[in-house]
Design a protein around this motif. Structure first.
Motif, PDB file in Angstrom:
ATOM      1  N   PHE A  15     -22.599 -16.628 -20.467  1.00  0.00           N
ATOM      2  CA  PHE A  15     -21.754 -16.945 -19.315  1.00  0.00           C
ATOM      3  C   PHE A  15     -22.378 -18.059 -18.476  1.00  0.00           C
ATOM      4  CE2 PHE A  15     -20.043 -12.457 -19.762  1.00  0.00           C
ATOM      5  CZ  PHE A  15     -18.794 -12.866 -20.177  1.00  0.00           C
ATOM      6  N   ARG A  16     -23.679 -18.028 -18.322  1.00  0.00           N
ATOM      7  CA  ARG A  16     -24.331 -19.096 -17.573  1.00  0.00           C
ATOM      8  C   ARG A  16     -24.193 -20.439 -18.293  1.00  0.00           C
ATOM      9  NH1 ARG A  16     -29.651 -15.586 -15.620  1.00  0.00           N
ATOM     10  NH2 ARG A  16     -28.851 -15.095 -13.529  1.00  0.00           N
ATOM     11  N   ARG A  17     -24.307 -20.395 -19.611  1.00  0.00           N
ATOM     12  CA  ARG A  17     -24.213 -21.628 -20.395  1.00  0.00           C
ATOM     13  C   ARG A  17     -22.806 -22.217 -20.324  1.00  0.00           C
ATOM     14  NH1 ARG A  17     -26.252 -19.713 -24.603  1.00  0.00           N
ATOM     15  NH2 ARG A  17     -24.368 -19.274 -25.823  1.00  0.00           N
ATOM     16  N   THR A  18     -21.798 -21.343 -20.321  1.00  0.00           N
ATOM     17  CA  THR A  18     -20.411 -21.814 -20.278  1.00  0.00           C
ATOM     18  C   THR A  18     -19.863 -21.896 -18.846  1.00  0.00           C
ATOM     19  OG1 THR A  18     -19.672 -19.521 -20.642  1.00  0.00           O
ATOM     20  CG2 THR A  18     -19.844 -20.964 -22.581  1.00  0.00           C
ATOM     21  N   GLU A  19     -20.683 -21.555 -17.852  1.00  0.00           N
ATOM     22  CA  GLU A  19     -20.329 -21.634 -16.430  1.00  0.00           C
ATOM     23  C   GLU A  19     -19.084 -20.816 -16.100  1.00  0.00           C
ATOM     24  OE1 GLU A  19     -20.055 -25.766 -15.471  1.00  0.00           O
ATOM     25  OE2 GLU A  19     -22.232 -26.043 -15.459  1.00  0.00           O
ATOM     26  N   VAL A  20     -19.085 -19.571 -16.545  1.00  0.00           N
ATOM     27  CA  VAL A  20     -18.001 -18.633 -16.236  1.00  0.00           C
ATOM     28  C   VAL A  20     -18.512 -17.671 -15.170  1.00  0.00           C
ATOM     29  CG1 VAL A  20     -16.451 -16.873 -17.143  1.00  0.00           C
ATOM     30  CG2 VAL A  20     -17.049 -18.855 -18.554  1.00  0.00           C
ATOM     31  N   LEU A  21     -18.133 -17.940 -13.917  1.00  0.00           N
ATOM     32  CA  LEU A  21     -18.694 -17.192 -12.790  1.00  0.00           C
ATOM     33  C   LEU A  21     -18.319 -15.715 -12.842  1.00  0.00           C
ATOM     34  CD1 LEU A  21     -20.231 -17.125 -10.117  1.00  0.00           C
ATOM     35  CD2 LEU A  21     -18.113 -17.853  -8.966  1.00  0.00           C
ATOM     36  N   ALA A  22     -17.060 -15.399 -13.183  1.00  0.00           N
ATOM     37  CA  ALA A  22     -16.637 -13.998 -13.214  1.00  0.00           C
ATOM     38  C   ALA A  22     -17.477 -13.208 -14.211  1.00  0.00           C
ATOM     39  CB  ALA A  22     -15.162 -13.907 -13.577  1.00  0.00           C
ATOM     40  N   GLY A  23     -17.704 -13.772 -15.394  1.00  0.00           N
ATOM     41  CA  GLY A  23     -18.522 -13.099 -16.387  1.00  0.00           C
ATOM     42  C   GLY A  23     -19.974 -12.988 -15.959  1.00  0.00           C
ATOM     43  N   GLU A  24     -20.477 -14.014 -15.268  1.00  0.00           N
ATOM     44  CA  GLU A  24     -21.860 -13.981 -14.803  1.00  0.00           C
ATOM     45  C   GLU A  24     -22.069 -12.860 -13.784  1.00  0.00           C
ATOM     46  OE1 GLU A  24     -25.221 -16.901 -12.698  1.00  0.00           O
ATOM     47  OE2 GLU A  24     -23.195 -17.657 -13.127  1.00  0.00           O
ATOM     48  N   LEU A  25     -21.133 -12.717 -12.847  1.00  0.00           N
ATOM     49  CA  LEU A  25     -21.258 -11.662 -11.836  1.00  0.00           C
ATOM     50  C   LEU A  25     -21.186 -10.276 -12.472  1.00  0.00           C
ATOM     51  CD1 LEU A  25     -19.024 -13.157  -9.004  1.00  0.00           C
ATOM     52  CD2 LEU A  25     -21.509 -12.845  -8.928  1.00  0.00           C
ATOM     53  N   TRP A  26     -20.252 -10.091 -13.410  1.00  0.00           N
ATOM     54  CA  TRP A  26     -20.138  -8.809 -14.090  1.00  0.00           C
ATOM     55  C   TRP A  26     -21.428  -8.485 -14.833  1.00  0.00           C
ATOM     56  CZ3 TRP A  26     -15.383  -7.403 -17.706  1.00  0.00           C
ATOM     57  CH2 TRP A  26     -15.435  -6.035 -18.008  1.00  0.00           C
ATOM     58  N   SER A  27     -21.970  -9.482 -15.530  1.00  0.00           N
ATOM     59  CA  SER A  27     -23.190  -9.258 -16.317  1.00  0.00           C
ATOM     60  C   SER A  27     -24.392  -8.994 -15.429  1.00  0.00           C
ATOM     61  CB  SER A  27     -23.458 -10.464 -17.221  1.00  0.00           C
ATOM     62  OG  SER A  27     -22.396 -10.664 -18.120  1.00  0.00           O
ATOM     63  N   LEU A  28     -24.506  -9.714 -14.309  1.00  0.00           N
ATOM     64  CA  LEU A  28     -25.608  -9.461 -13.381  1.00  0.00           C
ATOM     65  C   LEU A  28     -25.562  -8.029 -12.862  1.00  0.00           C
ATOM     66  CD1 LEU A  28     -25.668 -12.771 -11.305  1.00  0.00           C
ATOM     67  CD2 LEU A  28     -27.568 -11.867 -12.665  1.00  0.00           C
ATOM     68  N   HIS A  29     -24.378  -7.583 -12.496  1.00  0.00           N
ATOM     69  CA  HIS A  29     -24.239  -6.205 -12.023  1.00  0.00           C
ATOM     70  C   HIS A  29     -24.604  -5.217 -13.118  1.00  0.00           C
ATOM     71  CE1 HIS A  29     -21.563  -2.607 -12.207  1.00  0.00           C
ATOM     72  NE2 HIS A  29     -22.142  -2.379 -11.063  1.00  0.00           N
ATOM     73  N   ALA A  30     -24.044  -5.430 -14.312  1.00  0.00           N
ATOM     74  CA  ALA A  30     -24.277  -4.478 -15.400  1.00  0.00           C
ATOM     75  C   ALA A  30     -25.739  -4.448 -15.821  1.00  0.00           C
ATOM     76  CB  ALA A  30     -23.385  -4.835 -16.591  1.00  0.00           C
TER      77      ALA A  30
END
Length: 787
Positions: free
Chosen positions: A523-538
């Motif tokens: 997600f960080r590589r593709t700059e997808v903020l929604a996925g990054e936030l979900w992954s950080l939380h998880a």
């Protein structure tokens, strides 16, 4: 164990809609319907549109509700386009809840089998087969349930009695009574009532009484026809109106002699109303009939305004003035609605114009774009506003989904629409409905569409939320194959994340960390903020709940910071909740409490009911650690009711479930079974608003003194506990919709309570209620009802 707490949660009068206009006549039908219930458990009020079946059913239910331990409950079916959603509508509108994977007859029967209640099912004719199956099951397995249905035809179930709702009593034009006796006829009383609403100075006189009685005869006592005619007094005298309607009736019913006379009358009146409009208003009426439920001006302009010279703003004003469109205002927002019979008429005219497909396509496109904007703008400062807007448009979104799913060329639209809404469904706790639409669209759209992988992945997620790993895994595998074949890196990242969450649900921490960490990097590589936030939380939660608490807290802090930078509430609230979970494992209850209370404040703003359930549960654990056992038991009760409402359960999350069960058993031991059950049930019976206030330890008002309480025994509080809650909220300037959201009840229920308050206090306005509340507070320090 199934509890009836949802039915008792302050809902002493059920959820019957308010009857906001005066009720005229129908004494015979009320008496007959009540008498039939002495012999039959199902009574259906039948008759064509406009005869007043719904209002009669509400009046009967209000009269009979005290005869049932669990009172009377109302389910509106008018806006359902799919019989498969009947069970969902019953579960949602009755707040039955329970962690079932799908809305099923078994779910409803299990929740109602021990209740004694009157269930009103309104507008059944278009989903009659599904309603009949439901009613048959209730009759077999729920002995305390009685059903009052309204339909244009009988349900056809065993033991059903029917009441044909007749037209209202009309005068005989050949034997007219004197003017002073004119209001002995219910049709005349109704006309006079509606005429005064349209023209306040209207009065019955010797000069117009004859025209009035002949007019009601021509209208055949049809309530809707009477209401449509009465508004014409703004431009015509009573005598002119009577002459024109008599003339139009003779003309417009020619060639339709096979129809019942009352149906001829209503159709003649609607035809006349339609033909009095100019072409602009006719087109607008027909095109706006594609809306389901209510709609706003922007939607009307886009859907109904395209094409030759249709000025929608002017048309809307004109149709409201002529009582074709109903205007509704709540919280400063104005919306419009076509009455059911006039909507059906408009749809027929739309078909006559050959515009049905074109206008439905525009309707679908408008709401698909709305859902797309919601998905695109979700990570940002407007999350709460978006949730509120989609709640208003829920019926229209369903209609758009139905149209897109059934079209051979709209499969991609259907898949995009159903997946763009996934966050909304999750927040509202509509997990079962989400699964229904996802299954429907996946079954009816081509298998080579690129959006299919996303739909499968989201369907799998909702299966996981309801504890059905066996149904989730095959969908995840199919989605992975499709995403890999198409080289969709973003979708593959989401699938990796979900596989990691599956591992976490199964208590496989190492695999969960590896997979979610991999997803985060993608997600960080593709700059997808929604996925990054979900992954950080998880990832923060998984690490923090394992053997790397410090690493987990750092990731969660990063999630909080990133979401705060974007004014985002959803993932910030979950990260705060996860931080509390980790702090609890480190025996830092005070820090955990601060975090989870912040999470709860954010979740309340979004009305994220699943999130609120988690936070209430965690606050119960914290209260346990603080040895506040009564508070802990009550908080477990509040969370239990909310778990049921979103049809989920702590047991669906392995790591969470163990802690939940352990705390529950220890709190029960500390208090003793009897005391625990008492506080637990009190928690279950709280409204959502009071539950969150209690959890956040917000004190609404100071408590009364002993002397003041004693004085209350001399001058008893005239309002019930629930009515006092609603009066307090009215005094705060809340709208009925706001109050319904705060108390987790139907808006119609609030309207009924407000009407009861006005009646009991002999008031006529909400301002008077506010003044009374202020006087209670300043005069005797009166508190809102104890929690």
């Amino acid at each position: 164990m199934v509890s009836t707490a949802n039915a008792r949660a302050g809902e002493s009068a059920g959820n019957l809609p308010a009857d906001v206009t005066s009720f005229v006549g129908r004494r015979r039908e009320i008496t007959l319907t009540k008498r039939l219930f002495a012999e039959a458990r199902v009574v259906t009020l039948t008759g064509p549109g406009g005869v007043g079946k719904t209002r009669l059913a509400v009046r009967v239910a209000n009269n009979m509700r005290r005869s049932f331990r669990d009172k009377a409950w109302f389910v509106e079916l008018e806006n359902l386009d799919d019989g498969a959603l009947v069970l969902d509508a019953v579960i949602e509108q009755l707040s039955l809840g329970g962690p079932s994977s799908a809305a099923s007859l078994e779910t409803i029967v299990d929740q109602l089998k021990n209740r004694e209640m009157l269930l009103v099912l309104d507008n059944c004719e278009h989903v009659i087969e599904d309603v009949a199956l439901l009613v048959d099951a209730l009759m077999r397995w729920c002995p305390g349930v009685r059903v009052l249905a309204t339909s244009r035809q009988s349900l056809g179930v065993a033991g059903e009695s029917t009441v044909v709702v007749p037209p209202m009593q009309v005068p005989d034009p050949d034997h007219l009574p004197p003017a002073e006796a004119v209001e002995q006829f219910s049709s005349v009383r109704l006309f006079v009532d509606r005429a005064k609403a349209a023209v306040p100075e209207f009065e019955v006189t010797e000069g117009n009484a004859g025209a009035l009685m002949r007019l009601c005869h021509h209208l055949d006592g049809n309530p809707l026809a009477i209401e449509l005619a009465a508004v014409r007094l703004r431009s015509l005298s009573l005598q002119q109106l009577e002459e024109r309607i008599a003339e139009r009736y003779d003309l417009l019913t020619e060639g339709r002699r096979g129809a019942p006379p009352r149906q001829q009358t209503l159709r003649a009146l609607i035809d006349w109303s339609y033909e009095l409009l100019d072409e602009r208003d006719r087109r607008a009426w027909a095109r706006m009939s594609v809306f389901s439920g209510s709609f706003d001006l922007a939607a009307a302009e886009r859907v109904a305004g395209e094409g030759k010279g249709v000025d929608i703003l002017t048309a809307v004003h004109s149709l409201v003035d002529k009582s074709v469109l109903m205007r509704e205002e709540d919280g400063g927002e104005v919306r419009y609605r076509l009455p059911h019979t006039l909507r059906d008429y408009g749809l027929a005219k739309l078909a006559d114009h050959g515009e049905t497909g074109k206008v439905r396509h525009r309707h679908c496109a408008f709401f698909a774009e709305l859902a797309e904007r919601f998905a695109a703008e979700w990570i940002g400062p407007e999350q709460a506003a978006w949730v509120q807007r989609l709640r208003h448009e829920q019926d229209n979104l369903r209609a758009a989904l139905r149209y897109a799913a059934e079209g051979s060329e709209t499969g991609g639209t259907a898949l995009r629409l159903v997946t763009d809404l996934w966050q909304y469904w999750g927040i509202r706790g509509l997990n079962t409905e989400a699964r229904h639409w996802l299954d429907e669209v996946l079954d009816h759209t081509p298998r080579d569409l690129p959006e299919r992988a996303r739909a499968l992945r989201i369907s799998a997620w909702f299966s996981l939320l309801q504890g059905h790993l066996d149904k989730a895994m095959p969908k995840l595998e199919r989605a992975t194959v499709l995403a890999t074949q198409r080289g969709d890196e973003v979708e593959r990242a989401y699938l990796t994340l979900l596989h990691g969450l599956v591992a976490f649900f199964q208590d496989d921490q190492r695999r969960g960390v590896d997979l979610v960490g991999e997803a985060l990097e993608k997600f960080r590589r593709t700059e997808v903020l929604a996925g990054e936030l979900w992954s950080l939380h998880a990832l923060g939660l998984i690490k923090g709940m394992g053997d790397d608490a410090d690493g987990g807290l750092r990731l969660l802090a990063e999630c909080i910071q990133l979401s705060t930078e974007h004014s985002e509430l959803y993932w910030r609230s979950y990260a705060q909740w996860a931080t509390a979970q980790v702090q609890m494992r480190r025996d830092r209850a005070d820090r955990a409490e601060n975090s989870v209370k912040e999470a709860l404040r954010l979740q309340r703003e979004l009305d994220n009911r699943l999130g609120i359930a988690f936070s209430l549960d965690t606050l119960a654990w914290i209260a346990h650690r603080q040895q506040r056992f009564e508070r802990a038991a009550r908080l477990l009760g509040t969370s239990s009711a909310l778990w049921d409402a979103v049809r989920s359960a702590p047991g669906f999350w392995a790591r969470f479930a163990g802690d939940h069960d352990q705390h529950l058993m220890q709190i029960r031991t500390a208090l003793g079974p009897e005391s625990f059950d008492e506080h637990y049930e009190r928690g279950r019976e709280m409204s959502l608003g009071h539950a969150v206030d209690y959890a956040l330890e917000i004190k609404r008002h100071s408590r009364r003194s002993t002397a003041e309480s004693a004085e209350d025994n001399v001058h008893p509080m005239p309002l019930t506990r629930r009515e006092r809650q609603i009066a307090d909220l009215v005094a705060e300037g809340r709208t009925n919709k706001d109050i319904a959201e705060n108390l987790v009840i139907a808006q119609r229920t609030v309207e009924g309570h407000v009407q009861n308050i006005l009646t009991k206090l002999d008031f006529t306005s909400r301002a008077q209620i506010a003044g009374w509340v202020a006087g209670q507070r300043s005069g005797d320090g009166a508190d809102s009802p104890a929690l």
